[in-house]
Design an enzyme around this catalytic site. Structure first.
Site, PDB file in Angstrom:
ATOM      1  N   THR A  58      -1.629  -6.699  -6.261  1.00  0.00           N
ATOM      2  CA  THR A  58      -1.164  -5.337  -5.964  1.00  0.00           C
ATOM      3  C   THR A  58       0.203  -5.451  -5.302  1.00  0.00           C
ATOM      4  O   THR A  58       1.214  -5.578  -5.975  1.00  0.00           O
ATOM      5  CB  THR A  58      -2.169  -4.565  -5.089  1.00  0.00           C
ATOM      6  OG1 THR A  58      -2.513  -5.356  -3.944  1.00  0.00           O
ATOM      7  CG2 THR A  58      -3.430  -4.237  -5.873  1.00  0.00           C
ATOM      8  N   THR A  90      -8.449  -7.340   2.767  1.00  0.00           N
ATOM      9  CA  THR A  90      -8.245  -6.788   1.424  1.00  0.00           C
ATOM     10  C   THR A  90      -7.908  -7.949   0.584  1.00  0.00           C
ATOM     11  O   THR A  90      -6.767  -8.230   0.337  1.00  0.00           O
ATOM     12  CB  THR A  90      -7.077  -5.853   1.284  1.00  0.00           C
ATOM     13  OG1 THR A  90      -7.348  -4.720   1.983  1.00  0.00           O
ATOM     14  CG2 THR A  90      -6.937  -5.360  -0.140  1.00  0.00           C
ATOM     15  N   LYS A 111      -6.179 -12.697  -4.392  1.00  0.00           N
ATOM     16  CA  LYS A 111      -5.089 -11.759  -4.139  1.00  0.00           C
ATOM     17  C   LYS A 111      -5.293 -11.199  -2.743  1.00  0.00           C
ATOM     18  O   LYS A 111      -6.397 -11.099  -2.226  1.00  0.00           O
ATOM     19  CB  LYS A 111      -5.042 -10.640  -5.178  1.00  0.00           C
ATOM     20  CG  LYS A 111      -6.193  -9.667  -5.185  1.00  0.00           C
ATOM     21  CD  LYS A 111      -6.195  -8.566  -4.140  1.00  0.00           C
ATOM     22  CE  LYS A 111      -4.905  -7.777  -4.189  1.00  0.00           C
ATOM     23  NZ  LYS A 111      -4.907  -6.755  -3.076  1.00  0.00           N
ATOM     24  N   GLU A 156       2.303  -8.275   3.616  1.00  0.00           N
ATOM     25  CA  GLU A 156       3.271  -7.263   3.213  1.00  0.00           C
ATOM     26  C   GLU A 156       4.503  -7.275   4.118  1.00  0.00           C
ATOM     27  O   GLU A 156       4.403  -7.100   5.338  1.00  0.00           O
ATOM     28  CB  GLU A 156       2.605  -5.887   3.220  1.00  0.00           C
ATOM     29  CG  GLU A 156       1.603  -5.745   2.087  1.00  0.00           C
ATOM     30  CD  GLU A 156       0.796  -4.471   2.134  1.00  0.00           C
ATOM     31  OE1 GLU A 156       0.229  -4.112   1.092  1.00  0.00           O
ATOM     32  OE2 GLU A 156       0.717  -3.835   3.204  1.00  0.00           O
ATOM     33  N   SER A 198       1.748   6.878  -3.441  1.00  0.00           N
ATOM     34  CA  SER A 198       2.659   7.528  -4.381  1.00  0.00           C
ATOM     35  C   SER A 198       3.633   6.551  -5.039  1.00  0.00           C
ATOM     36  O   SER A 198       4.356   6.942  -5.940  1.00  0.00           O
ATOM     37  CB  SER A 198       3.462   8.616  -3.652  1.00  0.00           C
ATOM     38  OG  SER A 198       4.125   8.089  -2.526  1.00  0.00           O
ATOM     39  N   ASN A 212       3.866   0.459   3.172  1.00  0.00           N
ATOM     40  CA  ASN A 212       2.631   1.213   3.369  1.00  0.00           C
ATOM     41  C   ASN A 212       2.841   2.703   3.586  1.00  0.00           C
ATOM     42  O   ASN A 212       1.893   3.489   3.515  1.00  0.00           O
ATOM     43  CB  ASN A 212       1.832   0.626   4.536  1.00  0.00           C
ATOM     44  CG  ASN A 212       1.131  -0.662   4.119  1.00  0.00           C
ATOM     45  OD1 ASN A 212       0.112  -0.620   3.450  1.00  0.00           O
ATOM     46  ND2 ASN A 212       1.718  -1.804   4.472  1.00  0.00           N
TER      47      ASN A 212
END
EC number: 2.3.1.35
Length: 407
Positions: free
Chosen positions: A153, A190, A179, A276, A407, A402
């Protein structure tokens, strides 16, 4: 044990495929299929979040039933979490699509999803993807690598590894892919992780080995303090290597656990360093603690602190932040027993000694902390137990990624 090129398809009898299903992403693969030519014993660990995705509950049922597992379908883009009965129906539809395409009983098909919470899966797209992938299954290294990329992702790199080791003169292979980049916090994160091996082992021992190894690998990483709804690790063993079945905790069992730990540690660290927006791997190593539980608690508190993570990003040897995190972790200790060091490929420096701050060389500390991987080493001087946790620095980009993820 030897690390080899490859991943989920490295072990004998395992194939993989991937495809573009258009679930969320419009310009990349977003589905993967793992398949064993024979049924596998399967072990698994799952999220500790009370809110569990439909796919997590589906897989838990298979693992806990003792049934074999022969295939796993993974999609990225939509998590199939908080989706009610429709979400469970989607899991069944995907599993039955595999049954139709490959003749595998749908009760032996795992499903896994990652992505946005609260959206329903486009079942038609996913079942069509299953049909496509069933026709392109391949045992090649390239097919495994492509599968590892399809489940990403916000990951910036794919994560895969494979090793071989010997048991009773038989070459055993263990491969894996995972992942994970954000919403990562023990216990489990996650993260989706899939391990495949041609080892012959009893299911109960496989489950015990996986549970033990996960405690010191995947459960020791954190990126942002958020525990996901979808965390899943599945380990499939098909027995094709032909070794005598491992049914007791003997040397063969320990050899397998060592290989399993190596693979899981590698994947866990890759996930932590790919947090991230991250620029650094942040490691906390606690040694000579009173108990294993204390060592784990302290090391995870250090890498989980936002202030500590920000200091790592800024290359600031502000040792008070790390001691502060230890102090509120819940572990009881005497700060006057503590030594704290920073270390990396650029050197090592002690900054706190037995309750007293040291007048250390700030320039040297800066150079140490500029490395791509930085370790905070803490000697508790209170026992013989140790633990290591992994995380990453906290950067401006974490917020950017984040703020508009949906969107």
């Amino acid at each position: 044990m030897k690390e080899i090129t490859g991943g989920i398809t490295a072990a004998k009898g395992f194939k993989a495929a991937s495809c573009e299903a258009g679930i969320k992403y419009k310009d990349r693969t977003d589905m993967a299929l793992i398949y064993s030519t024979v049924p596998c014993v399967c072990a698994g660990t799952f999220t500790s979040n009370v809110v569990k995705a439909a796919c997590v509950q589906w897989d838990k049922k298979i693992v806990e039933s003792g049934n074999a597992m022969q295939a796993v379908v993974i999609n990225s883009g939509i998590a199939n979490a908080c989706t009610g009965k429709e979400g469970f129906d989607a899991c069944e539809a995907v599993a039955k699509a595999v049954e139709k395409s490959l003749g595998v009983d749908h009760t032996s098909v795992g499903v896994a999803s990652t992505g946005v919470i609260g959206m329903q899966l486009p079942v038609d797209k996913i079942t069509l993807g299953v049909s496509k992938m069933s026709e392109s299954l391949d045992e090649s290294i390239e097919a495994g690598t492509a599968a590892s990329k399809a489940i990403m992702t916000t990951d910036t790199v794919n994560k895969e590894i494979a090793v071989t080791f010997d048991i009773d003169g038989k070459e055993i292979t263990l491969g894996g892919m995972s992942k994970g980049s954000g919403m990562i916090h023990p216990n489990m994160c996650t993260m989706l992780a899939f391990l495949s091996t041609d080892l012959n082992i009893e299911k109960s021992l496989l489950q015990e080995a996986v549970k033990d190894v996960v405690a010191d690998t995947f459960n020791m990483i954190t990126v942002d303090g958020d525990t996901s709804t979808n965390d899943t690790l599945l380990c499939m063993a098909n027995g094709i290597a032909g070794n005598d079945c491992i049914s007791i905790k003997d040397n063969n069992y320990e050899t397998f656990k060592e290989a399993l730990s190596y693979v899981c540690t590698y994947l866990a660290k890759r996930m932590a360093s790919d947090g991230e927006g991250a620029t650094k791997l942040f490691e906390a190593k606690v040694i000579n603690a009173k108990s294993k539980a204390d060592a784990r608690t302290l090391s995870r508190a250090i890498v989980g602190s936002n202030l500590s993570k920000a200091a790592i990003y800024g290359c600031d040897a502000n040792f008070g932040r790390f001691l502060c995190a230890m102090g509120y972790s819940g572990a009881i200790f005497d700060q006057n027993d503590v030594e704290l060091f920073f270390e990396s490929v650029n050197g090592k420096i002690e900054v706190f000694h037995m309750g007293t701050p040291l007048d250390f060389d700030e320039d040297k500390a800066l150079q140490i902390m500029k490395a791509d991987a930085v370790t905070v080493l803490v000697n508790m001087h209170e026992g013989n137990e140790s633990a290591t946790a992994w995380g990453c620095d906290l950067t401006y980009d974490y917020v950017k990624i984040n703020a508009d993820y949906r969107s």
